[in-house]
Scaffold this motif. Structure first.
Motif, mmCIF file in Angstrom:
data_model
loop_
_atom_site.group_PDB
_atom_site.id
_atom_site.type_symbol
_atom_site.label_atom_id
_atom_site.label_comp_id
_atom_site.label_asym_id
_atom_site.label_seq_id
_atom_site.Cartn_x
_atom_site.Cartn_y
_atom_site.Cartn_z
ATOM 1 N N THR A 101 35.173 23.783 24.629
ATOM 2 C CA THR A 101 33.819 24.495 24.598
ATOM 3 C C THR A 101 33.683 25.412 23.456
ATOM 4 O OG1 THR A 101 33.694 24.401 27.068
ATOM 5 C CG2 THR A 101 32.416 26.396 25.721
ATOM 6 N N GLY A 102 34.983 26.044 23.102
ATOM 7 C CA GLY A 102 35.139 26.902 21.971
ATOM 8 C C GLY A 102 34.952 26.180 20.649
ATOM 9 N N ALA A 103 35.686 24.887 20.471
ATOM 10 C CA ALA A 103 35.422 23.874 19.314
ATOM 11 C C ALA A 103 33.838 23.837 19.304
ATOM 12 C CB ALA A 103 36.317 22.743 19.561
ATOM 13 N N ILE A 104 33.266 23.141 20.527
ATOM 14 C CA ILE A 104 31.803 22.704 20.411
ATOM 15 C C ILE A 104 30.993 23.569 19.789
ATOM 16 C CG2 ILE A 104 30.011 21.648 21.804
ATOM 17 C CD1 ILE A 104 31.856 19.978 23.326
ATOM 18 N N TRP B 395 22.032 27.382 27.374
ATOM 19 C CA TRP B 395 22.111 28.047 28.627
ATOM 20 C C TRP B 395 23.752 27.568 29.128
ATOM 21 C CZ3 TRP B 395 20.266 32.287 29.785
ATOM 22 C CH2 TRP B 395 18.768 32.421 29.527
ATOM 23 N N GLU B 396 23.951 26.359 28.914
ATOM 24 C CA GLU B 396 25.546 25.990 29.356
ATOM 25 C C GLU B 396 26.581 26.869 28.758
ATOM 26 O OE1 GLU B 396 24.952 21.084 30.480
ATOM 27 O OE2 GLU B 396 25.966 21.982 28.687
ATOM 28 N N TYR B 397 26.145 27.173 27.341
ATOM 29 C CA TYR B 397 27.192 27.723 26.713
ATOM 30 C C TYR B 397 26.902 29.251 27.285
ATOM 31 C CZ TYR B 397 30.053 30.096 23.459
ATOM 32 O OH TYR B 397 31.097 31.033 22.936
ATOM 33 N N ALA B 398 26.017 29.880 27.355
ATOM 34 C CA ALA B 398 25.841 31.328 27.753
ATOM 35 C C ALA B 398 26.433 31.522 29.274
ATOM 36 C CB ALA B 398 24.262 31.673 27.902
ATOM 37 N N LEU B 474 31.510 22.940 34.219
ATOM 38 C CA LEU B 474 30.226 22.681 33.925
ATOM 39 C C LEU B 474 30.044 21.397 33.220
ATOM 40 C CD1 LEU B 474 27.686 25.427 32.372
ATOM 41 C CD2 LEU B 474 27.201 22.904 33.122
ATOM 42 N N SER B 475 29.694 20.494 33.952
ATOM 43 C CA SER B 475 29.654 19.014 33.404
ATOM 44 C C SER B 475 28.746 18.013 33.943
ATOM 45 C CB SER B 475 31.077 18.637 33.679
ATOM 46 O OG SER B 475 31.376 17.227 33.162
ATOM 47 N N ASN B 476 28.458 17.052 33.353
ATOM 48 C CA ASN B 476 27.465 15.984 33.903
ATOM 49 C C ASN B 476 28.053 15.192 35.288
ATOM 50 O OD1 ASN B 476 25.560 16.436 32.209
ATOM 51 N ND2 ASN B 476 25.912 14.560 30.800
ATOM 52 N N ILE B 477 27.031 15.079 36.065
ATOM 53 C CA ILE B 477 27.575 13.960 37.138
ATOM 54 C C ILE B 477 26.649 12.873 36.731
ATOM 55 C CG2 ILE B 477 28.464 15.638 38.712
ATOM 56 C CD1 ILE B 477 25.727 15.180 40.375
ATOM 57 N N ASP B 578 23.008 22.911 40.625
ATOM 58 C CA ASP B 578 22.078 22.185 39.825
ATOM 59 C C ASP B 578 21.752 22.790 38.438
ATOM 60 O OD1 ASP B 578 20.844 19.971 38.972
ATOM 61 O OD2 ASP B 578 19.069 20.616 39.290
ATOM 62 N N PHE B 579 22.554 22.420 37.353
ATOM 63 C CA PHE B 579 22.408 23.210 36.276
ATOM 64 C C PHE B 579 21.121 23.050 35.355
ATOM 65 C CE2 PHE B 579 23.402 25.474 32.299
ATOM 66 C CZ PHE B 579 23.785 26.540 32.882
ATOM 67 N N GLN B 580 20.512 21.927 35.710
ATOM 68 C CA GLN B 580 19.249 21.602 35.101
ATOM 69 C C GLN B 580 18.130 22.630 35.734
ATOM 70 O OE1 GLN B 580 18.442 19.280 32.546
ATOM 71 N NE2 GLN B 580 16.704 20.814 32.346
ATOM 72 N N SER B 581 18.214 22.624 37.030
ATOM 73 C CA SER B 581 17.396 23.542 37.685
ATOM 74 C C SER B 581 17.422 25.346 37.153
ATOM 75 C CB SER B 581 17.480 23.887 39.196
ATOM 76 O OG SER B 581 17.254 22.268 39.564
ATOM 77 N N ILE B 582 18.987 25.667 36.869
ATOM 78 C CA ILE B 582 19.322 26.740 36.656
ATOM 79 C C ILE B 582 18.618 27.061 35.167
ATOM 80 C CG2 ILE B 582 21.314 28.234 35.661
ATOM 81 C CD1 ILE B 582 21.232 27.772 38.800
ATOM 82 N N SER B 583 18.775 25.977 34.185
ATOM 83 C CA SER B 583 18.193 26.141 32.916
ATOM 84 C C SER B 583 16.772 26.225 33.005
ATOM 85 C CB SER B 583 18.537 25.043 32.165
ATOM 86 O OG SER B 583 17.906 24.813 30.963
#
Lengths: 328, 686
Positions: A101-104, B395-398, B474-477, B578-583
């Motif tokens: 994550t850090g690298a990305i 948002w994923e990163y935040a 936090l990743s895709n399914i 569901d992170f799409q909803s969160i976003s």
């Protein structure tokens, strides 16, 4: 209680105080607005008050001085007390972002600064986007290098982020195109420098009059910001079906500074592949190769991470052991 | 494909004073990469990577040709020597022995662009000359005897695979080249028995026996041995796709197969045959016992590619003049015809016919020989300011950053999982996507949930670190496409946030979640009891999470049975969002509420009620506009204590006003019915 007794009690209380807060409590008990002294004075008959006023004030002042003295004494003692400043602190709960994550985030930031748009495209895609549309026909020997996982005859786990090239061209329809596509990729191999799942970052820039020196410029910009100001890249000939010309990109070794050492080949380390987008690929993406040209590169996130942080075994990046993860 | 090339072999074809180190450096920068240079017994060996489209560089002569074009740009003289292209048909030694018949029958000309063979007799099988043996061994080839070694040496020098048959073992002296039939069996030289799928190129002798798996490996039946006196020297090129297919499924990735599948130059066939005869005459006392057979079915078509120098300079970002361009191309074997002062037509040499077809290919040749490393970089000025990144990525990163700040450790698990861990977590695998060629059983499926991975992570860490543990991914399914069949549609890839705690209470675990929703400013969050299939969840301690009516995820405890399966003794609380909803719901467009100039009056109020606590909180807030904030303290059976803040931003409140409201609040529990409860807090069966 007469004034004398109050003064006596107050003095006795003060001497027993061990800390500043205890002293403050006692001080309030006697000298506060509703303290013992004032209560005593308040209950005096009206005519007595002027007579005793001076004595009363004197007693209060005397007691005030005692409190002050005691306070100085306590502070003096406190500041003289031995205190081990080397005692360790108590940590709050600390979490850890993953190295990837850090690298990305770092890579994204570097490219966003020069106007590349971050993208993410499917990890499971059709053979067209992952291979055939990239000028790699079904039975071509170039497929040997890809070690692809299949979901069905026509659907694959993308062995590289280059499926994003055609998808970006289709999404944008018209240049300028300037993307940095970062995502998960998959290949059927596992050893010290390969994991079946890994990450790539794919740069794609298409516009009028884009040439090889632009790729060199962007490559140098990236390695200088990611690895260090003194680093630079060089291009060597290579072959990829979806670029023409194609290059292998090397970066000066950070350990020996380009002289030659155990870690590098004559002062250079391999960074990854790149090239000028093949006219067939531009056409497949709906872009006129007569009007536009562009470059593309696809490099491994784990690879640059391992190069930067000297990680000897790439598989450890995917350790789930918190004793490792909590070091990041 | 990688080859090992001894310096002594290279220098048979290259005259230069350049040291092996210099040759290696120049080749790496401008031609085929030299991965390594070894020194052995006064000789040097280059480890060369011959890239897929340049099979012509997989031999000594091909590398010499590259070096001769490249070295002059480093200021070093270099010249090609002993070119096989200079060998003429008339160079074939004349027949000196009794003519021996060889009948050749080609069933399908499309299988074989060129077929050449010649019969030799009076052979003496012995050791090959020392020098040849040394070169072969340095190149990684095992030496056997002069006949075999000479065929391998020809490949090392010219990149053309060569085979030699024992003439007497070919029944009827007849070779029928055809496609195999499914189920036919053939034993190759390595002793392996192959059951053919059909459609492979094979040779049958006069008695119907298969004697060659063409382009891959010779057949055991016609193998030369120490008694061989007569032989057929055999040089061909084959239909590349057939070779590749056979080589892959028989798992015989021989050097010959790797070369033939990449279409070597058919023009080299006869020179190789002639050189072979010469070497066999010299080192095995061979006598020519027949005419050379040369069936040339697919002659190369002449090909020219036009190149505009201005266009070239635009693509490369350099200012080449006409003379430099033509000089480089000529050194590589191109014929040049000038069209105008700034354009030319280049005729492609036969060994590059499959690799050069568009101007970009010529541009590559010019730029690489000149040296990419000599070009100066510059930054492009292209900008596309109207395009924005998908907010999901930001948002994923935040959120990752925020969770790390709250004390959670991020984990990256493989998307590839086993069926077993899904069963262990009481989740069905029907919704995960199986791979047709997994690397191992543990990587057989693309996961449709992150939950089993996180439970496994907790299991792996038992006893290794102190509690509490807080982790997230936090990743895709990947979900099979519901609307279309897999052939046309692609699976859905959905971003999911999964958090797990161990050794942390229900309320503290939930607190992290509420803090997260607060940071994201997601409105109207509510929790409701779960309905339906419980999967890994402890049903009575699990809630569905809503923002308004929008379902966004699940929070709850993991069942005892599942915890036992994963060897987890403590309470585990898990969140799956569901992170799409969160976003979509996360809100940056919020304002602040002014703070009151007057102090809050704070009261602890205990209410006896069987309602849900969230309902009571909502009701307290609704009771009066003066209720500013409601905190929950604790409960004793159905008596719940709340800390209520009262405030009026315009004035100081009096004790009596607050007392009035407090008395009303205490009666809340006694009021029946839920008609006064707003919709947003009702459990939504969604």
């Amino acid at each position: 209680m007469n004034l004398k007794d109050i003064s006596k009690q107050a003095t006795a209380g003060t001497t027993t105080a061990g800390t500043i807060s205890e002293l403050k409590e006692i001080e309030t008990k006697y000298l506060g607005r509703h303290g013992e002294f004032n209560q005593y004075f308040d209950q005096l008959p009206k005519e007595e008050k002027p007579k005793q006023g001076a004595t009363f004030n004197l007693a209060k002042q005397k007691y005030s001085a005692e409190v002050q003295k005691k306070s100085d004494e306590i502070i003096g003692r406190e500041s003289a007390r031995e205190f081990d400043v080397t005692v360790p602190g108590i940590l709050p709960s600390i979490g850890h972002l993953h190295l990837i994550t850090g690298a990305i985030e770092e890579i994204t930031g570097i490219f966003e600064k020069i106007g590349f748009i971050r993208r993410r495209y499917p990890e499971i895609d059709t053979d067209w986007y992952a291979a055939e549309g990239l000028n790699i026909p079904k039975d071509h020997p170039a497929r040997d290098d890809q070690e692809t996982f299949y979901v069905s005859d026509n659907v694959v786990l993308t062995p590289h982020t280059s499926n994003g090239q055609l998808r970006e061209m289709e999404a944008m329809k018209k240049p300028p195109i300037k993307m940095i596509n970062i995502g998960k990729t998959y290949r059927r191999q596992i050893d010290i420098s390969h994991t079946p799942m890994f990450h790539q970052f794919e740069g794609l820039l298409i516009d009028k009059n884009i040439d090889i020196t632009h790729l060199i410029g962007v490559g140098n910009y990236f390695v200088q910001h990611y690895f260090g100001r003194d680093r630079r890249i060089r291009l060597r000939p290579h072959h990829f079906q979806f670029t023409e010309p194609s290059f292998e990109i090397d970066i000066t070794c950070g350990v020996c500074g380009g002289l030659d050492c155990r870690l590098c080949k004559a002062g250079w380390l391999e960074l990854g592949g790149a090239g000028m987008v093949h006219p067939t690929v531009l056409k497949n993406g709906g872009i006129d190769p007569k009007k536009y040209s562009g470059f593309a590169f696809g490099w491994g996130v784990e690879r640059v991470l391992a190069m930067k942080n000297n990680l000897p075994d790439i598989r450890n990046i995917y350790s789930t052991d918190l004793r490792i993860l909590n070091q990041f | 494909m990688d080859i090992k090339l001894p310096d002594s072999t290279l220098r048979k074809y290259l005259i230069t004073k350049a040291t092996p180190e210099k040759v290696a450096e120049a080749l790496t920068l401008c031609g085929p990469s030299v991965d390594r240079l070894h020194h052995k017994n006064g000789n040097s060996v280059y480890d060369i990577e011959a890239i897929t489209n340049r099979v012509d560089t997989a031999c000594a002569f091909g590398v010499a040709r590259e070096a001769a074009a490249i070295l002059p740009l480093f200021g070093i003289k270099a010249k090609l020597n002993n070119s096989p292209y200079d060998i003429k048909a008339t160079d074939l030694p004349e027949r000196t022995a009794v003519k021996l018949p060889l009948i050749v029958e080609i069933k399908d000309e499309a299988l074989i662009p060129r077929f050449a063979a010649i019969v030799l007799s009076d052979l003496i099988v012995a050791d090959a000359p020392t020098e040849m043996k040394e070169d072969l061994e340095l190149s990684g080839v095992r030496t056997l005897n002069n006949l075999i070694d000479i065929t391998n040496y020809l490949t090392l020098c010219f990149g053309q695979p060569v085979h030699i048959f024992d003439y007497d073992k070919i029944k009827g002296h007849k070779m029928i080249l055809r496609e195999s039939r499914a189920g036919e069996k053939l034993t190759t030289l390595d002793g392996k028995i192959h059951k053919l799928l059909g459609g492979d190129i094979v040779i049958e002798d006069g008695e119907g026996r298969l004697i060659d798996l063409c382009g891959i490996m010779g057949g055991k039946l016609s193998e030369v041995d120490e008694k061989t006196q007569k032989a057929v020297l055999f040089v061909q090129t084959y239909q590349p796709k057939k070779i590749r297919r056979t080589s892959l499924y028989t798992q015989e990735r021989t050097l010959a197969a790797q070369i033939f599948e990449k279409q070597p130059d058919t023009k080299l066939v006869i020179p190789t045959l002639i050189e072979g005869v010469r070497l066999l005459v010299k080192h095995a006392r061979a006598k020519v016992a027949g005419e050379s057979i040369d069936l040339y079915f697919q002659k190369p078509q002449a090909k020219t590619v036009k190149l505009d120098i201005k266009w070239l300079n635009r693509l490369i970002g350099y200012d080449f003049d006409f003379k430099t361009v033509t000089g480089i191309l000529k050194n590589l074997g191109f014929g040049i015809k000038k069209i105008s002062a700034s354009s030319l037509a280049a005729s492609v040499p036969t060994w590059r016919l499959h690799d050069i077809s568009i101007p970009e290919d010529l541009a590559e040749e010019v730029a690489r020989i000149y040296g990419y490393f000599r070009l100066e970089g510059k930054l492009p000025v292209t900008a596309n300011l109207s395009v924005a990144t998908d907010p999901l990525l930001d948002w994923e990163y935040a959120v990752k950053r925020y969770l790390a700040d709250l004390g959670f450790t991020e984990i990256f698990n493989y998307s590839l999982v086993s069926r077993d861990i899904f069963q262990k977590a009481n989740l069905d695998t029907d919704h995960s996507i199986p791979l047709t060629n997994p690397l191992a059983k543990e990587f057989g499926f693309m996961r449709c949930s992150l939950i089993p991975s996180l439970l496994m992570d907790l299991e792996h860490n038992q006893g290794k670190v102190n509690l509490p543990i807080r982790i997230f991914e936090l990743s895709n399914i990947y979900l099979p496409d519901q609307t279309a069949k897999m052939l046309s549609g692609l699976p859905e890839e959905r971003s999911i946030l999964c958090m797990a705690t161990q050794g942390i209470s229900y309320r503290h675990s939930k607190g992290y979640l509420e803090a997260l929703f607060g940071m994201l400013h997601i409105p109207n969050i509510s929790f409701a009891s779960v309905e339906g299939n419980e999967g890994p969840w402890q049903k009575n301690q699990t809630a569905e999470i809503y923002s308004g009516k929008h379902f966004i995820g699940i929070f709850g405890a993991i069942k005892q049975g599942i915890r036992t399966a994963f060897s987890l003794n403590d309470d585990i609380y898990l969140t799956n969002l569901d992170f799409q909803s969160i976003s979509d719901l996360a809100n940056t467009d919020f304002s602040y509420t002014p703070i009151s100039d007057y102090p809050d009056l704070i009261e602890d109020i205990t209410i006896q009620s069987d309602r849900h606590i969230s309902e009571l909180i909502q009701l307290i807030k609704q009771e009066s506009a003066l209720v500013n904030k409601v905190g929950y303290k604790d409960s004793l059976k159905n008596k719940h204590t709340f800390t209520v803040h009262f405030n009026d931003p315009k004035r100081n409140l009096s004790e009596s006003e607050v007392t009035k409201i407090r008395e009303k609040l205490k009666l809340l529990g006694k009021r029946g019915g839920s008609e006064s409860v707003p919709e947003s807090v009702l459990p939504n069966p969604g």
